[in-house]
Design a protein around this motif. Structure first.
Motif, short mmCIF file in Angstrom:
data_model
loop_
_atom_site.label_atom_id
_atom_site.label_comp_id
_atom_site.label_asym_id
_atom_site.label_seq_id
_atom_site.Cartn_x
_atom_site.Cartn_y
_atom_site.Cartn_z
N GLN A 58 15.95 -42.98 -5.42
CA GLN A 58 14.66 -43.67 -5.31
C GLN A 58 13.56 -42.67 -5.01
O GLN A 58 12.47 -42.73 -5.59
CB GLN A 58 14.72 -44.73 -4.20
CG GLN A 58 13.40 -45.48 -4.04
CD GLN A 58 13.47 -46.56 -2.98
OE1 GLN A 58 14.52 -46.76 -2.36
NE2 GLN A 58 12.38 -47.28 -2.79
N MET A 59 13.84 -41.72 -4.11
CA MET A 59 12.84 -40.72 -3.77
C MET A 59 12.62 -39.77 -4.95
O MET A 59 11.50 -39.38 -5.27
CB MET A 59 13.31 -39.93 -2.54
CG MET A 59 13.50 -40.78 -1.29
SD MET A 59 11.95 -41.53 -0.73
CE MET A 59 11.05 -40.07 -0.22
N LEU A 60 13.71 -39.41 -5.62
CA LEU A 60 13.59 -38.50 -6.75
C LEU A 60 12.76 -39.10 -7.87
O LEU A 60 11.93 -38.43 -8.48
CB LEU A 60 14.99 -38.15 -7.27
CG LEU A 60 15.06 -37.18 -8.46
CD1 LEU A 60 14.54 -35.81 -8.08
CD2 LEU A 60 16.48 -37.09 -8.99
N TYR A 61 12.96 -40.41 -8.14
CA TYR A 61 12.28 -41.05 -9.24
C TYR A 61 10.84 -41.42 -8.92
O TYR A 61 10.01 -41.57 -9.81
CB TYR A 61 13.03 -42.32 -9.65
CG TYR A 61 14.37 -42.09 -10.30
CD1 TYR A 61 14.66 -40.89 -10.93
CD2 TYR A 61 15.33 -43.09 -10.31
CE1 TYR A 61 15.89 -40.68 -11.53
CE2 TYR A 61 16.56 -42.90 -10.92
CZ TYR A 61 16.83 -41.69 -11.53
OH TYR A 61 18.05 -41.49 -12.13
N SER A 62 10.53 -41.60 -7.64
CA SER A 62 9.22 -42.14 -7.30
C SER A 62 8.27 -41.12 -6.67
O SER A 62 7.07 -41.35 -6.61
CB SER A 62 9.37 -43.33 -6.36
OG SER A 62 9.97 -42.93 -5.13
N LYS A 63 8.80 -39.99 -6.19
CA LYS A 63 7.96 -39.01 -5.50
C LYS A 63 7.87 -37.73 -6.34
O LYS A 63 8.87 -37.08 -6.58
CB LYS A 63 8.53 -38.68 -4.12
CG LYS A 63 8.69 -39.89 -3.20
CD LYS A 63 7.35 -40.47 -2.79
CE LYS A 63 7.55 -41.60 -1.79
NZ LYS A 63 6.28 -42.21 -1.38
N SER A 64 6.66 -37.37 -6.73
CA SER A 64 6.49 -36.19 -7.57
C SER A 64 6.80 -34.90 -6.84
O SER A 64 7.02 -33.87 -7.46
CB SER A 64 5.05 -36.13 -8.12
OG SER A 64 4.12 -36.07 -7.05
N ASN A 65 6.80 -34.94 -5.50
CA ASN A 65 7.05 -33.72 -4.74
C ASN A 65 8.53 -33.51 -4.44
O ASN A 65 8.90 -32.57 -3.75
CB ASN A 65 6.25 -33.71 -3.43
CG ASN A 65 6.62 -34.86 -2.51
OD1 ASN A 65 7.15 -35.87 -2.98
ND2 ASN A 65 6.35 -34.71 -1.23
N ILE A 66 9.40 -34.41 -4.90
CA ILE A 66 10.84 -34.25 -4.75
C ILE A 66 11.38 -33.61 -6.02
O ILE A 66 11.13 -34.09 -7.12
CB ILE A 66 11.53 -35.60 -4.51
CG1 ILE A 66 10.99 -36.27 -3.25
CG2 ILE A 66 13.03 -35.41 -4.42
CD1 ILE A 66 11.33 -35.54 -1.97
N SER A 67 12.10 -32.51 -5.88
CA SER A 67 12.65 -31.84 -7.06
C SER A 67 14.08 -31.41 -6.78
O SER A 67 14.51 -31.33 -5.63
CB SER A 67 11.79 -30.62 -7.43
OG SER A 67 11.74 -29.70 -6.36
N LEU A 68 14.81 -31.14 -7.84
CA LEU A 68 16.20 -30.74 -7.71
C LEU A 68 16.31 -29.29 -7.26
O LEU A 68 15.47 -28.46 -7.58
CB LEU A 68 16.91 -30.90 -9.06
CG LEU A 68 16.91 -32.29 -9.68
CD1 LEU A 68 17.72 -32.28 -10.97
CD2 LEU A 68 17.46 -33.32 -8.72
N HIS A 69 17.36 -29.01 -6.50
CA HIS A 69 17.67 -27.62 -6.17
C HIS A 69 18.15 -26.93 -7.44
O HIS A 69 18.97 -27.46 -8.19
CB HIS A 69 18.73 -27.56 -5.08
CG HIS A 69 18.33 -28.29 -3.83
ND1 HIS A 69 17.22 -27.98 -3.10
CD2 HIS A 69 18.91 -29.35 -3.19
CE1 HIS A 69 17.13 -28.79 -2.06
NE2 HIS A 69 18.12 -29.64 -2.10
N GLU A 70 17.69 -25.72 -7.67
CA GLU A 70 17.94 -25.05 -8.94
C GLU A 70 19.27 -24.31 -8.95
O GLU A 70 19.83 -23.96 -7.90
CB GLU A 70 16.80 -24.07 -9.24
CG GLU A 70 15.45 -24.75 -9.44
CD GLU A 70 14.36 -23.75 -9.77
OE1 GLU A 70 14.63 -22.54 -9.72
OE2 GLU A 70 13.24 -24.20 -10.08
N ILE A 71 19.75 -24.04 -10.14
CA ILE A 71 20.93 -23.22 -10.33
C ILE A 71 20.65 -21.81 -9.82
O ILE A 71 19.52 -21.31 -9.95
CB ILE A 71 21.33 -23.19 -11.83
CG1 ILE A 71 22.62 -22.39 -12.05
CG2 ILE A 71 20.20 -22.64 -12.69
CD1 ILE A 71 23.12 -22.45 -13.48
N PRO A 72 21.63 -21.14 -9.19
CA PRO A 72 21.39 -19.76 -8.74
C PRO A 72 20.99 -18.86 -9.91
O PRO A 72 21.43 -19.06 -11.05
CB PRO A 72 22.76 -19.34 -8.18
CG PRO A 72 23.42 -20.62 -7.79
CD PRO A 72 22.95 -21.63 -8.80
#
Length: 311
Positions: free
Chosen positions: A160-174
């Motif tokens: 829900q936070m990932l889909y609705s908040k533009s400031n939430i992003s995935l942790h990147e691949i090393p």
């Protein structure tokens, strides 16, 4: 994180929908257009009942819906996007995770060179969906040893936070220079030890990097009396090319199997010195000095070794 406007349900339900997890809304998943959407029966909340998952077919969009089964009626519980990217990865499937962990696996793939994959593992708890981790599979089409990187990245993000908040992003691949320590890297070794030596002497670092490459090489060709000189030469040329961690890896295997191999210790000292691990370098040099003295070869010890040990 891009915002996705999903119009198909808006028209059918007569609602203005935002990208979020819903209070349940009754709906018939089979009303989706089968030309544009995949419609699958999967237990999305792990209550033992088959639910519905609907998602856009490849190149037909990036929508994703979960409908939970309540007394054979289906209620929208999640509306989001399926991790497809414009011109990049596309969702190809969703299924229960193979580790039987009560998680869903959203599989995406990149249809271009390398055919890479990203798998998104989704759990369900307290009526919420969480992205637990992403598993990145990176294939190197032009790597001579068939390199494949598998990197598991912990996420622990409420969808829900990932889909609705533009400031939430995935942790990147090393990054590539971190993967030797943080990822599992596999190789299909077909080259000989001599082929590796020639490659190290003539080609860019990218063609012979990572310690896991040499782990695969040693697994294929065990270090023996017959090839230990080749392995020592391999480590020597790695050190001369500045591939210190790879050289150290090979040399540590040599001295483990052949603890009295004198020349390996000076090479190990040089590689550790180049890596700026001075204390460990001095230990290797001191072992080299002791072995040289045992064999009556003290006069052949390079002056530089004594100088570095004394620093």
């Amino acid at each position: 994180m891009k915002n996705v406007v999903i119009n198909s349900l808006t028209g059918i339900l007569g609602l203005t929908l935002s990208m979020c997890v819903f209070s349940y809304t009754l709906y018939d998943p089979q009303k989706f257009d089968e030309e544009s959407y995949e419609i699958k029966k999967i237990d999305v909340n792990f209550d033992g009942k088959l639910d519905y998952v609907v998602y856009s077919k490849p190149f037909m969009g990036d929508e994703l819906y979960f409908f939970v089964n309540k007394n054979n009626k289906y209620y929208l519980s999640l509306k989001g996007y399926n991790f497809s990217q414009d011109g990049g990865y596309i969702m190809t499937n969703i299924y229960p995770a193979s580790d039987k962990s009560n998680r869903l696996n959203i599989r995406t793939s990149f249809p271009g060179a390398g055919n890479g994959e990203i798998n998104y593992l989704i759990s369900y708890e307290n009526k919420k969906y969480f992205l637990d981790e992403t598993i990145h599979t990176v294939r190197y089409s032009f790597d001579k040893d068939g390199r494949v990187d598998i990197c598991t990245v912990k996420q622990n993000i409420d969808l829900q936070m990932l889909y609705s908040k533009s400031n939430i992003s995935l942790h990147e691949i090393p990054s590539e220079d971190e993967r030797d320590e943080k990822c599992t890297i596999s190789f299909k070794i077909t080259a000989s030890i001599d082929d590796f030596i020639q490659r190290i002497r003539e080609e860019p670092y990218s063609t012979y990097e990572t310690t896991q490459r040499y782990e695969a090489l040693i697994n294929k060709y065990k270090i023996t009396n017959k090839n230990v000189t080749q392995y020592n030469d391999l480590a020597y040329f790695l050190e001369k090319r500045g591939a210190y961690k790879e050289s150290i890896f090979v040399l540590r295997h040599i001295v483990k199997d052949f603890p009295s191999r004198t020349v390996a210790y000076i090479n190990l000292g040089d590689a550790l010195w180049g890596k700026k691990d001075r204390d460990k370098a001095k230990d290797a040099y001191q072992t080299y000095i002791n072995l040289m003295k045992e064999h009556g070869n003290e006069s052949k010890i390079p002056k530089q070794v004594f100088k570095r040990v004394s620093l």
